[in-house]
Enzyme design. Structure first.
Site, short mmCIF file in Angstrom:
data_model
loop_
_atom_site.label_atom_id
_atom_site.label_comp_id
_atom_site.label_asym_id
_atom_site.label_seq_id
_atom_site.Cartn_x
_atom_site.Cartn_y
_atom_site.Cartn_z
CB CYS A 114 -18.56 117.06 4.52
SG CYS A 114 -18.85 115.37 5.02
CG HIS A 251 -16.30 118.92 7.57
ND1 HIS A 251 -17.34 118.45 8.36
CD2 HIS A 251 -15.89 117.88 6.80
CE1 HIS A 251 -17.54 117.18 8.03
NE2 HIS A 251 -16.69 116.81 7.11
CG ASN A 281 -17.35 113.62 8.80
OD1 ASN A 281 -18.28 114.43 8.78
ND2 ASN A 281 -16.61 113.36 7.74
N1 ACO Z 1 -9.50 99.85 11.78
C1 ACO Z 1 -8.33 99.24 11.56
N2 ACO Z 1 -7.71 99.25 10.36
C2 ACO Z 1 -8.33 99.93 9.36
C3 ACO Z 1 -9.55 100.58 9.54
C4 ACO Z 1 -10.14 100.52 10.81
N3 ACO Z 1 -11.32 101.14 11.10
N4 ACO Z 1 -9.89 101.16 8.37
C5 ACO Z 1 -8.93 100.89 7.49
N5 ACO Z 1 -7.96 100.13 8.08
C6 ACO Z 1 -6.72 99.62 7.52
C7 ACO Z 1 -6.77 99.57 6.02
O1 ACO Z 1 -7.36 98.33 5.59
C8 ACO Z 1 -5.30 99.63 5.66
O2 ACO Z 1 -4.72 98.37 5.86
P1 ACO Z 1 -3.57 97.82 4.85
O3 ACO Z 1 -2.44 98.83 4.98
O4 ACO Z 1 -3.27 96.49 5.40
O5 ACO Z 1 -4.21 97.84 3.51
C9 ACO Z 1 -4.73 100.56 6.74
O6 ACO Z 1 -5.68 100.55 7.82
C10 ACO Z 1 -4.51 101.98 6.28
O7 ACO Z 1 -5.69 102.45 5.67
P2 ACO Z 1 -5.75 103.86 4.96
O8 ACO Z 1 -7.09 104.06 4.35
O9 ACO Z 1 -4.56 104.01 4.11
O10 ACO Z 1 -5.59 104.84 6.23
P3 ACO Z 1 -5.39 106.40 6.24
O11 ACO Z 1 -4.19 106.73 7.01
O12 ACO Z 1 -5.55 107.03 4.88
O13 ACO Z 1 -6.65 106.89 7.11
C11 ACO Z 1 -8.86 107.87 6.83
C12 ACO Z 1 -7.96 106.63 6.67
C13 ACO Z 1 -9.01 108.14 8.32
C14 ACO Z 1 -10.20 107.56 6.20
C15 ACO Z 1 -8.22 109.09 6.13
O14 ACO Z 1 -7.78 108.73 4.84
C16 ACO Z 1 -9.17 110.27 6.00
O15 ACO Z 1 -9.55 110.89 6.98
N6 ACO Z 1 -9.53 110.70 4.78
C17 ACO Z 1 -10.30 111.91 4.54
C18 ACO Z 1 -11.75 111.78 4.94
C19 ACO Z 1 -12.50 113.07 4.58
O16 ACO Z 1 -11.99 114.16 4.71
N7 ACO Z 1 -13.71 112.96 4.05
C20 ACO Z 1 -14.38 114.15 3.54
C21 ACO Z 1 -15.57 114.48 4.22
S1 ACO Z 1 -16.69 113.16 4.39
C22 ACO Z 1 -18.14 113.50 3.43
O17 ACO Z 1 -18.18 114.35 2.59
C23 ACO Z 1 -19.32 112.60 3.69
#
Ligand code: ACO
Length: 324
Positions: A114, A251, A281
């Site tokens: 990314c 990004h 993304n």
């Molecule tokens: N729909 C519904 N529920 C979901 C989903 C979904 N699609 N995905 C996860 N959940 C659930 C999880 O199972 C969890 O449930 P639990 O509490 O019962 O265990 C709950 O939602 C919370 O999940 P988290 O992973 O803690 O959610 P978070 O608030 O952290 O958001 C996210 C997740 C959007 C992925 C966030 O952490 C994020 O954006 N991270 C950074 C991503 C990034 O910057 N990546 C870098 C670039 S990508 C690259 O280089 C290819």
């Protein structure tokens, strides 16, 4: 006199098929509300069967060349940022070069996931400033949909396909912050963070392509810290602050990360270019897609000062200060 890489053209391409959150939630335990609230995403574009990263890159590259008003034969170098090449080899840049009709120019891929577009921009800028190239096409193109586990709701809802491109050309500057073009680039990597975000396959390990694995919360926390550090590094190089910059073009990984960054860097949220709602993304393609959207909306204007920044798997991260 300083040689500057001036941006003379910009273009992008999105596959025709747009998939909404609602459509995804028909076959996956997720919801439009969860995806919007956690990430800011409303829809993503998905490449058609037989539509490859090179096809997306050719379309975006041609749009950027048209915008610049130059032909492919004038390009000295093509640098493609991608993590989803058509084939293990040759480089997808070479396929794009053939498709554009730029035979004879140099062409290669850069792999920094990314953060790839910032890395590719830095490479292109350095080639120009060392007088090894005069006109460079920098492309970010991805078909992330091909390396997703469509049963893993924690990753598959976050990504999309697309491509964007810039044409850079050598121009004369005064070595000042008022020069137009790329003013500086800042690149970093910490390979110890491999396990936060990776693809569980590859030619040398499993012989398979693999799918994206991500510890989202870990990446989120590291992204806010690293992106703030690198933005401050970029600002201090020029004696700037967030208030001096017209647009932050980040990004597009998560709307909450972008808003957090704007707050930390003393930036109004209204100065952040946001396309994650429309594109999700798109990895290395997200910054040039956002730049092209910002221009087509009349937001980014000639002379504006931009902060570009990105973090991706590696972990890799970087920033660039650019005067449009
Ligand atoms: N729909 C519904 N529920 C979901 C989903 C979904 N699609 N995905 C996860 N959940 C659930 C999880 O199972 C969890 O449930 P639990 O509490 O019962 O265990 C709950 O939602 C919370 O999940 P988290 O992973 O803690 O959610 P978070 O608030 O952290 O958001 C996210 C997740 C959007 C992925 C966030 O952490 C994020 O954006 N991270 C950074 C991503 C990034 O910057 N990546 C870098 C670039 S990508 C690259 O280089 C290819």
């Amino acid at each position: 006199m300083t040689i500057r890489s001036q941006i003379i053209g910009c273009g992008s391409y999105l596959p025709a098929r747009a998939v909404t959150n609602e459509e995804l939630s028909r076959n996956l335990d997720t919801s439009d509300q969860w995806i919007r609230e956690r990430s800011g995403i409303e829809k993503r574009h998905i490449a058609a069967e037989g539509e490859f990263t090179s096809h997306l890159g050719i379309a975006a590259g041609q749009a950027a060349l048209d915008d610049a008003g130059i032909g492919a034969s004038e390009v000295d170098l093509i640098v493609l940022a991608t993590s989803t090449p058509d084939e293990t080899f040759p480089s997808t840049a070479s396929c794009i070069q053939a498709g554009l009709g730029a035979a004879g120019s140099a062409a290669f891929d850069v792999q920094a996931v990314c953060a790839g577009f910032i890395y590719a921009l830095a490479v292109a800028d350095n080639f120009i400033r060392c007088s090894q190239a005069c006109t460079v096409l920098v492309i970010g193109a991805e078909t992330l949909s091909r390396i997703l586990d469509w049963n893993d709701r924690s990753t598959c809802v976050l990504f999309g396909d697309g491509a964007g491109a810039l044409v850079l050309q050598a121009s004369k500057g005064l070595g000042e912050v008022n020069d137009r073009g790329v003013l500086s680039t800042h690149l970093h990597c910490d390979g110890r963070d491999h396990d936060c975000l990776y693809v569980d396959g590859g030619p040398s390990s499993t012989g398979m392509v693999g799918v994206v694995k991500m510890q989202g919360k870990e990446v989120f926390k590291k992204a806010v810290v690293r992106l703030t550090e690198v933005a401050e590094e970029a600002f201090s190089t020029h004696g700037l602050s967030g208030r001096d910059v017209d647009w932050m073009v980040p990004h597009q990984a998560n709307l909450r990360i972008m808003k957090g960054m704007a707050k930390k860097l003393d930036f109004g949220e209204e100065k952040v270019i946001v396309t994650i709602d429309q594109h999700a993304n798109t990895s290395a393609a997200s910054i040039p897609l956002a730049l092209d959207w910002g221009c087509s909306e009349g937001k980014i204007q000639p002379g504006h000062l931009l902060l570009l920044e990105a973090l991706g798997s590696g972990l890799t991260w970087g920033a660039a200060i650019v005067r449009w």
